[in-house]
Design a protein around this motif. Sequence first.
Motif, PDB file in Angstrom:
ATOM      1  N   PRO A   1      -2.290  -2.841   4.273  1.00  0.00           N
ATOM      2  CA  PRO A   1      -3.074  -3.836   3.542  1.00  0.00           C
ATOM      3  C   PRO A   1      -2.368  -5.184   3.632  1.00  0.00           C
ATOM      4  O   PRO A   1      -1.169  -5.257   3.891  1.00  0.00           O
ATOM      5  CB  PRO A   1      -3.059  -3.328   2.100  1.00  0.00           C
ATOM      6  CG  PRO A   1      -2.565  -1.941   2.152  1.00  0.00           C
ATOM      7  CD  PRO A   1      -1.776  -1.786   3.411  1.00  0.00           C
ATOM      8  N   ASN A   2      -3.123  -6.224   3.393  1.00  0.00           N
ATOM      9  CA  ASN A   2      -2.594  -7.561   3.542  1.00  0.00           C
ATOM     10  C   ASN A   2      -1.846  -7.986   2.275  1.00  0.00           C
ATOM     11  O   ASN A   2      -2.429  -8.523   1.343  1.00  0.00           O
ATOM     12  CB  ASN A   2      -3.780  -8.494   3.822  1.00  0.00           C
ATOM     13  CG  ASN A   2      -3.344  -9.919   3.936  1.00  0.00           C
ATOM     14  OD1 ASN A   2      -2.190 -10.197   4.258  1.00  0.00           O
ATOM     15  ND2 ASN A   2      -4.257 -10.826   3.654  1.00  0.00           N
ATOM     16  N   GLU A   3      -0.564  -7.701   2.236  1.00  0.00           N
ATOM     17  CA  GLU A   3       0.222  -8.090   1.048  1.00  0.00           C
ATOM     18  C   GLU A   3       1.650  -8.409   1.458  1.00  0.00           C
ATOM     19  O   GLU A   3       2.596  -7.731   1.088  1.00  0.00           O
ATOM     20  CB  GLU A   3       0.197  -6.987  -0.020  1.00  0.00           C
ATOM     21  CG  GLU A   3       0.706  -7.443  -1.372  1.00  0.00           C
ATOM     22  CD  GLU A   3       0.623  -6.341  -2.416  1.00  0.00           C
ATOM     23  OE1 GLU A   3      -0.231  -6.450  -3.302  1.00  0.00           O
ATOM     24  OE2 GLU A   3       1.409  -5.385  -2.355  1.00  0.00           O
ATOM     25  N   LEU A   4       1.794  -9.395   2.305  1.00  0.00           N
ATOM     26  CA  LEU A   4       3.135  -9.771   2.719  1.00  0.00           C
ATOM     27  C   LEU A   4       3.625 -10.866   1.793  1.00  0.00           C
ATOM     28  O   LEU A   4       4.707 -11.278   1.802  1.00  0.00           O
ATOM     29  CB  LEU A   4       3.119 -10.235   4.166  1.00  0.00           C
ATOM     30  CG  LEU A   4       2.582  -9.197   5.156  1.00  0.00           C
ATOM     31  CD1 LEU A   4       2.587  -9.740   6.572  1.00  0.00           C
ATOM     32  CD2 LEU A   4       3.418  -7.921   5.102  1.00  0.00           C
TER      33      LEU A   4
ATOM     34  N   GLY B   1       0.841  -1.185   0.000  1.00  0.00           N
ATOM     35  CA  GLY B   1       0.000   0.000   0.000  1.00  0.00           C
ATOM     36  C   GLY B   1       0.879   1.238   0.000  1.00  0.00           C
ATOM     37  O   GLY B   1       1.754   1.383  -0.837  1.00  0.00           O
TER      38      GLY B   1
END
Lengths: 276, 154, 318, 353
Positions: A273-276, A253
């Motif tokens: 945001p969930n983006e690992l 993000g």
Amino acid sequence: MTKNIYLPEMATIQEVIRETHNIMTFRVTLNNPEAMKNFSFKPGQVGQVSSFGTGEATFVINSPPTRMDYLQFSVMRTGEVTSKLHSLKAGDQIGVRAPLGNSFPYEDMKGKDIVFVGGGIGMAPLRTLLLFMLDNRADYGKITLLYGARSPVDMAYSYELQDWLDRDDLDTYLTIDAPYEGWQHKVGLIPNVLLDIAPSPGNSVAITCGPPIMIKFTLQALEKLGFKDEQIVTTLEKRMKCGVGICGRCNIGTSYVCMDGPVFTRAQLRQLPNEL
Amino acid sequence: MPVLKGKELRIVGFLCNWCSYGGADTAGVGRFNQPTDLRIIRVPCSGRIDPLFIMKTLLNGADGVLVSGCHPRDCHYAEGNFYARRRLEVLHRFLPILGIEPGRFEYTWVSASEGQRWQQVVTRFTEQIHKLGPAPKIAGPAASETLRQMEAAL
Amino acid sequence: MKYQQELKDSIRKALPGLDVVIAWSAGYDPLHATPHFIRREEDIDRLEIGPFSVHNLATYLPGLRGKKVGIVVKGCDSRSVIELLQENLINREEVTIFGFPCTGVVDQTKIRKALGHTGKVDFCQIASQTVVIGLGGEEHKLRLSKVLADKCFSCQYPNALISDHFVGEKISPSVQTEGDDDLEAFEKMPMDERFAFWQKEMDRCIRCYACRNACPMCVCRDHCLAESRDPHWLSQEDSVRDKWMFQLIHAYHLAGRCTECGECQRACPMDIPLLLLKKKMNKEIKELFQYEAGVDPEATPPLLSFKMEEENINEREW
Amino acid sequence: MAKVQFIKSADVKPWLAELAKEHRVFAPSYDGEALLFRPFDLEQEIILDRAATMPPKKTVFPQSEKLVDFTYSKDPENLSRVKIDARETLPEGSTVVFGSRPCDARGFTMFDRVYLSDKNTDIYYQARRKNTLFITLACRTIENTCFCNWVDSDPCDPTGSDVLAIPMNDGYLLESVSEQGEKLLNSKLLADGSSRKVEADKICQEIAGSINNTKDLSQAPAKLLAVFDNMQFWEEVSAKCLSCGACTYLCPSCYCFNITDETNGMKGKRLRSWDNCMSAQFTMEASGHNPRPTKAHRLKNRVGHKFSYYPTIHGGVISCCGCGRCIKSCPAGIDIREIVLKAIDFEPAAVEE
């Protein structure tokens, strides 16, 4: 003259330490004595280490700012650059762009109890902060270290571990995944051992770093022990190129791991945001 | 000593380990006189040669590329050269579309015992390339740097 | 397109058993269509087939393995589906093929060339053999045959070669010869001009790899050696050599597999005549092995097999 | 006070030839079927009545440029030691781009906030940016793919330009925007244009009136974040995406890059080259883990970056200049406007089950 953010400082490898079958530690000094003398960084900051002709990769400076004889990087062999670095020996030349990124909130941690939970190569970023705290021991409360690896031969910094175990002002726990002949410490996965040790969340901060799967379960364990999101600090990894927030690949993000990270509290991570 | 007069050209040869490289060796041991333009790259089998090796060699500025392997039915790996034959024939016919003269690339078969034949092949191919002259070069700094390096290596 | 309703009905019937049906719908302006993924009943209404249905939808199939996919194909697209089946890159039982008789698709570059620019198209009508285009308030008439894609002139397979549902009447290949044979013309050029031609054309390549990604047979996708560091085939330099080399890699990896759908050239934002390389490759493959890719699902591509004695190779002659 | 000059259509080429004596001059001309900003050449026909296939991005941000030159050499004292000499290679000279569009020039202002920020300065970019002047042509034709008015710009927007040229029936009214631009307007081929200013303003108004209706994108940053985790949304909008880099490489405001080393014998260079977030390699880590493993993740990042993250970081400025090239050149016909509007209009389904 504006500094060229892409031009590395030339540096010399002073010493190479083979830690495990796939991790090597490099102690390096900048060739320009002036630059070495003026070099300053905070625990947790990273550097872009380059082998010219192969490329750059990001590593945490895992020696503490309190010990400036050399800068230390531990490198796990995974890709092109790390393989090349593993072929280098003392006296070889590399490039270093450092320090980059943010650091551990060590000021905010003053007066608190500290729990380090490290797995595998994830011990590297913890080491810088651990040594920094030991060098400024009076500033911090009780310090607990839990360090785990697959097996004893996968433990990095093995030559330091005895010192850490022997210290009175540091509670050190070592663990390996499965029983191993001659192993006198704990056996079990890090999150389970952590639940056994059960450090009190009271006035504590937990700092954890390791492979994603370990982080996932360690966070759950910490939560079970009562650690709040603000009390948990971890580091993120992303593919990085420029290291200064321009090249555009390490963002989650609006956050750029190279600039706003690599250190995040769990509370901050929840905002991303969930983006690992 | 070059058999041909004038400047050496850049010719690259891809030779299979089992036959043609041996053939070249036989020619050497037999002290057969050969032109010296050819630079040999030894590969396990002509079937190992990706036609793209040849294209890359030519785009990088080689004046000619020669491939030689075991005679059909003699492949050390039984059928490597049968596959190679199809690939190389397609390449041979494809290259002219790029503006690369057909004669700049040839492939043939030389066995380990055929020292004499190797001498003939090299001489004939080198003559053919000299007749064509230096290959046209891609313009641009990147390409000229490679050429400079290649020149230095020769 | 007169079979459009019939096609919609056919899809409507099949949709309950499928995860998605890939077709076309209207694009951002009257000159363009766009791939259309039908997942729900209501999506079917937007389906449109016709001369703007240029995209070869077979490109999406390998990425949808494991799903029940319906696909609408032109004759040429069906060859890509067959080639994918030949190479076991898709499973026949997962794919439901809808065919229709194709009467040709347009070449956007030709329209742009004819009109100067096509930035502001108000409307476009195609009646029999005439294309009427409204452009910034003016009306332009073009003969359809002037703007059809080259591949349509030499099209041997206007009907899908493989299909589960075929709508409409099968048509026979038109034997028009109005399109120029650009390969033949090109092969009349002297060698040095050809060499210069490619250097000039490849110079404007921006390395976006649209050619590769639009290609139904480029199935390595995220693992293409164009971006690999080991092996290191291409550098990141902005050099003609690397750009040209990539096209040769593409062409050679398609040798005996290319169905000449022309997506590489159509996708190229720089309008580089990439199809020329593939045409040449296919011509030689056809002459050498009497083989055409994507016609017979059971056939083996020629470079994956050999004969002890090759009828058309006389390598000993050299 | 801006300098206002007028140039007759016929004098454009001679004027550019004059400028070419001092600067590298780029103007749009055809290369094959692609309209590109190419080095000015008197023999080439300059095409100004349509938008170029590609923006003049390369003039400031080359497709590939050298950051560092390095040479390996053996230490004569100790042959097992290899010395490395690494030096920076800064671009030199000045450039004038003629015929860029307002969207093209404005694109670089998106770069500026990142490359010339208060935290870091990219000196390679800075050197080119400072020495590249844009003589921007206001748009008389609004194309179907144009939407600069959605992103706070307009067809006569001078932002990022040095001179704004307004096309009139017999020539161009040239208005200086920057000081450097003013210096370009000293040629004898130019005449005072102040008397025609009113006429030019009227033209600009007419153009502004002819553009498609604007859309309110102020909700985009929040709405795009709201659908971040809705992978079904992103899989559907990205279904036809081919994951190629055409959209990013043709985008005047896409600024991401890669850094790679190339060696040739004992010499080598560190290159900075265009990279794009549509490619799987962009975020692929050495371990094999990829935070953006599918085209849905990647397209989400592209749209999200332009319409949500960038505006959030940079005071609400959308990092898209509305040129529409990504729409026009997409081989699969993806329309970024459609995706943004879809996200804005997206209402999460009422609690299911």
